[in-house]
Enzyme design. Structure first.
Site, mmCIF file in Angstrom:
data_model
loop_
_atom_site.group_PDB
_atom_site.id
_atom_site.type_symbol
_atom_site.label_atom_id
_atom_site.label_comp_id
_atom_site.label_asym_id
_atom_site.label_seq_id
_atom_site.Cartn_x
_atom_site.Cartn_y
_atom_site.Cartn_z
ATOM 1 N N ARG A 90 0.838 -1.218 0.000
ATOM 2 C CA ARG A 90 0.000 0.000 0.000
ATOM 3 C C ARG A 90 0.860 1.250 0.000
ATOM 4 O O ARG A 90 0.454 2.311 -0.455
ATOM 5 C CB ARG A 90 -0.921 -0.025 1.228
ATOM 6 C CG ARG A 90 -2.073 0.959 1.197
ATOM 7 C CD ARG A 90 -3.049 0.694 2.341
ATOM 8 N NE ARG A 90 -2.394 0.549 3.624
ATOM 9 C CZ ARG A 90 -1.896 1.551 4.345
ATOM 10 N NH1 ARG A 90 -1.961 2.778 3.905
ATOM 11 N NH2 ARG A 90 -1.330 1.320 5.507
ATOM 12 N N CYS A 143 6.501 -7.289 6.416
ATOM 13 C CA CYS A 143 6.442 -8.282 7.501
ATOM 14 C C CYS A 143 5.996 -9.635 6.980
ATOM 15 O O CYS A 143 6.621 -10.663 7.260
ATOM 16 C CB CYS A 143 5.508 -7.805 8.616
ATOM 17 S SG CYS A 143 6.223 -6.482 9.610
#
Ligand code: PCA
Length: 212
Positions: A90, A143
């Site tokens: 994003r 992550c």
């Protein structure tokens, strides 16, 4: 000698700090063994973080890999259960790279489950009063990417997983939940010790999952 590889991340998205990296450094300073604890603060870049993690795994052959990162806005510790083979950013990473709808690893499985005892870890953290859940999405940013690479790189006897931590107290933007950094450090230590104490492949038979 048992070896544990514990990683956190540097700050990203314009933040001054990242509590995952801070917690990893704090735990390294207070770790009392008996396992050897190898720690690293990874860059928040898709390519750099995965490459460094794989170097560390190759160099140390860890028995346990616990990667951690910040999930700002989550109210407690999130023990991640599933890594998906999807990078869909994003925002750009710290090198300016913003992959859209790319696999983390070409040709690899769609997803991998953590091989840590996620329910036992959640149970043992929550038993101290620190809020903790088992989470079924680590997102699609760096992550999740590192989590997926850890499970790809781990050999059959290595247990690997990921924990998202909330903002540490004093760092959270207004209205966002936080935890004292010392609680985050305690939670990561519990995650490691619960894993080391568990029978490999076994987890706590607690009711879990989510309805939505
Ligand atoms: N959190 C981000 C990347 C680095 C971090 O600490 C994430 O959840 O993907």
């Amino acid at each position: 000698m048992t070896t544990v590889l514990l990683t956190g991340f540097e700050p990203f998205a314009g933040d001054a700090v990242n509590p995952s990296g801070q917690a990893v450094e704090a735990l390294a300073a207070q770790w009392a063994g008996p396992a050897t604890l190898v720690t690293e603060v990874l860059p928040v870049t898709f390519a750099g973080a995965a490459a460094r993690l794989r170097e560390l795994i190759a160099a140390h052959s860890p028995d346990v890999i616990l990667a951690t990162g910040l999930a700002g806005g989550r109210p407690g510790i999130a023990v991640e259960r599933v890594a998906i083979n999807l990078a869909d950013a994003r925002i750009a990473d710290n090198s300016g790279h913003q992959p859209l709808d790319e696999p983390c690893v070409d040709g690899a499985a769609t997803a991998h489950f953590a091989t840590l005892p996620v329910k036992a870890i959640q149970r043992d953290i929550a038993a101290t009063g620190i809020p903790a859940v088992v989470s079924h999405t680590a997102g699609t940013f760096v992550c999740n990417h590192v989590f997926f690479h850890a499970l790809e790189a781990a050999d059959a006897s290595t247990r690997a997983g990921f924990i998202h931590v909330p903002w540490a107290s004093g760092q959270a933007p207004a209205g966002q939940p936080d935890l004292p950094l010392s609680d985050i450090v305690t939670a990561l230590e519990i995650a490691i010790r619960t894993t080391l104490d568990a029978v490999p492949g076994a987890d706590a038979p607690t009711v879990g999952g989510t309805l939505h």
